[in-house]
Design an enzyme around this catalytic site. Structure first.
Site, PDB file in Angstrom:
ATOM      1  CG  ASP A  96      -2.061   0.984   1.072  1.00  0.00           C
ATOM      2  OD1 ASP A  96      -2.124   1.649   0.021  1.00  0.00           O
ATOM      3  OD2 ASP A  96      -2.872   1.102   1.999  1.00  0.00           O
ATOM      4  N   GLY A  99      -0.718   6.290   1.673  1.00  0.00           N
ATOM      5  CA  GLY A  99      -1.660   7.412   1.663  1.00  0.00           C
ATOM      6  C   GLY A  99      -2.604   7.354   2.852  1.00  0.00           C
ATOM      7  N   GLY A 219     -10.642   4.109   0.396  1.00  0.00           N
ATOM      8  CA  GLY A 219     -11.424   5.053   1.182  1.00  0.00           C
ATOM      9  C   GLY A 219     -12.741   4.492   1.676  1.00  0.00           C
ATOM     10  CB  CYS A 309      -5.775 -24.217   9.785  1.00  0.00           C
ATOM     11  SG  CYS A 309      -6.342 -24.059  11.482  1.00  0.00           S
ATOM     12  CB  CYS A 312      -8.689 -26.878  12.971  1.00  0.00           C
ATOM     13  SG  CYS A 312      -9.489 -25.278  13.281  1.00  0.00           S
TER      14      CYS A 312
END
Lengths: 374, 374
Positions: A96, A99, A219, A309, A312
């Site tokens: 990212d 901003g 946003g 996973c 689990c």
């Protein structure tokens, strides 16, 4: 600048919605969409090793330009051979632009046409960040996808302020494109416009003219009600080109993802799985469970029988409850592994349903318009 | 009670010391000695998953009776199928009796011939723990090796108090043997005697008469100078039977282990690798490095080129330094993995040297008597 390394392959669409399954090809491998992407802000996904992260089904991982600029600095990461090598993740990555983080520093920053200027919350030094600097830093970090430096207006904000920010975001995007130096990184543009659908639509139409390798809706998830996110996504997505990946920034609840996928979005990120984990909470088949609760103290079943996973397959709810009560950090790792796997599986199962043309049938509960943030 | 499941196989001795390499067989697999054992007090090795722990070379893992009795309780662990299943570790395990922890609660406990009584630091309730209770709890926890409930005198303490504690430890040991119910768990006796070599020797001679499946030296590393540990170990070890495993409790620095191995000890445990990790420190070839230091900020080499651990194979010193400065918990996991691997490798390399009759030659630096606690 020609982009040689990226393509979006379209496999199937849902006949009743705009949902689609595809593959986004990057220099570090494919991303099968729709896909939830775990967040590794500071060049690590909190409490999870890259080896554990591969096992969750993660394909693309995020990091953050603003945070990595402050620490450890892009020069070091470039010297280390780039972000992938630095953090030991060989799959696709996205940074990212920073901003959103810069604009969140509302009291210690100023924004002008030239760029943003802020005081580092880390050491107090003044940092000037024009769009060109964000791109230069992202070029040094070396993620597969880099994001334009945008002005992200808060919610609520008045329409004039949002319109000005959206127009500035467009001017900054053109400077970002100009500054971008690497053909092995795809620069995505970000549609802003707050909760004003006409501003969103105008922004999307402007951005599409620039023929970028991917588009994001930014946003959102900044405090507005969930039904507004749905409306923004529904109004904006159809305007984005179908042959490019579409990324909904900062969104990652079950319902928000399902709704956005139905509108045609492909990629999602959110800190929920690791943040919930650090609060002792698990995501289980659409619900949030607080594993600290007494009801789990003697519960000798796995978190979710159907989940493949590591957590689990090897541990019980009682064990996780014990670790949390004992303030053992391992609880956060085990819950993060499960929660990330859970959200990735959710998007994987949507992908599968789209490919089998069963998306609406199987996910109708999530597709109902709702004020619930589930 | 006959013990069918345990034997110590003797492979080689060092011609210049009493060091030996052997294999201790347990119901959950062999432990190749000499060996460092990671500490998993509360049914987890802090910040490390069992899968990561296997990769460190760990064979036997410790847990603690006192802590697990307070939380989550032995009933739950028994209902879960025992400690191995509860914590997801299928290799050999050992539980300490809790004697050391109870006696450390100096202000909130009383000791009588019947047993120890203390106020739980967790919830304030009064807990009575006679030796029989410690054994009953350990029988429920189900580790391969369980430890006698002993009275561990502090350092310094006057000789009469130490002698009385040592004699009580012996009487309690006989009650432990009487109380012990499972033939698939080996009950080890613990030699006490403080820093008084004659008390240690008398205690060892008494214990050996009981023909236990293993013996430990306890009550060291409680504040006395390192050279006294060496003297205690050197005076006591020769009195223990050569065909039984010998465990030096709570000791795990390079030098202390090398010295104790030279005297004939086989097993070691210490919280150093995980505790150092949580302080941002790495054990590298005999030294403690503070990875937070500026010298590591731009150091793009692995912690230790020669180390096969996940951390050294995938990350640089600069990355670890970055994670520590960013307060990222992943740093503790990566450093714990390395530090545990490091101490296990140290004992593994001693084992190899003994088998090749090169122990003194290769480890002479560590075998020099020293006041340094290195």
């Amino acid at each position: 600048m020609a982009i040689d390394h990226f393509s979006f392959e379209h496999h199937a669409s849902c006949s009743h919605t705009k949902a689609r399954a595809g593959t986004f090809h990057t220099p570090h491998g494919p991303v099968h969409t729709p896909r939830f992407m775990p967040v590794g802000t500071l060049a690590n996904v909190k409490t999870v090793t890259p080896a554990q992260l591969y096992d969750t089904g993660a394909e693309m991982v995020l990091a953050n330009t603003y945070h990595l600029h402050l620490q450890p600095g892009e020069d070091l990461i470039a010297a280390a051979g780039g972000l992938h090598k630095f953090m030991g993740w060989s799959g696709p990555m996205l940074t990212d632009s920073g901003g959103f983080q810069v604009f969140s520093l509302s009291k210690i920053r100023t924004i002008a046409e030239e760029g943003a200027t802020f005081r580092s919350p880390r050491d107090g030094r003044i940092i000037h960040m024009p769009p060109e600097a964000s791109i230069r830093i992202q070029n040094q970090l070396g993620a597969d996808v880099i994001m334009a430096f945008d002005e992200c207006p808060p919610y609520p904000a008045d329409r004039d302020a949002v319109a000005a920010a959206t127009q500035r975001t467009y001017r900054w995007l053109k400077r970002c494109i100009e500054a971008h130096q690497r053909t092995d990184q795809a620069l995505f543009g970000i549609v802003q416009g707050g909760v004003h659908l006409d501003l969103r639509q105008a922004a999307a139409e402007q951005l599409v003219q620039l023929d970028l390798p991917g588009y994001a809706i930014g946003g959102v998830s900044v405090g507005e009600p969930p039904e507004l996110i749905e409306k923004i996504v529904q109004a904006t997505t159809p305007l984005l080109p179908p042959d490019k990946p579409r990324y909904l920034m900062g969104v990652g609840t079950y319902r928000e993802m399902a709704q956005a996928i139905a509108a045609g979005m492909d990629l999602f990120d959110c800190v929920i799985p690791t943040r919930f984990a650090r609060h002792g909470a698990a995501l289980v088949q659409g619900e949030r469970w607080n594993l600290k609760n007494n009801q789990f103290r003697r519960d000798l079943t796995p978190l979710d029988e159907s989940c493949p996973c590591y957590t689990c397959k090897n541990f019980t709810r009682a064990y996780l409850c014990h670790l949390i009560h004992a303030h053992e950090i391992l609880a956060y790792t085990l819950l993060s592994i499960h929660n990330i796997t859970e959200l990735i599986r959710f998007t994987q199962s949507i992908r599968k349903a789209i490919l089998q043309n069963q998306f609406v049938e199987k996910f109708h509960e999530w597709l109902k318009p709702s004020k619930n943030n589930g």
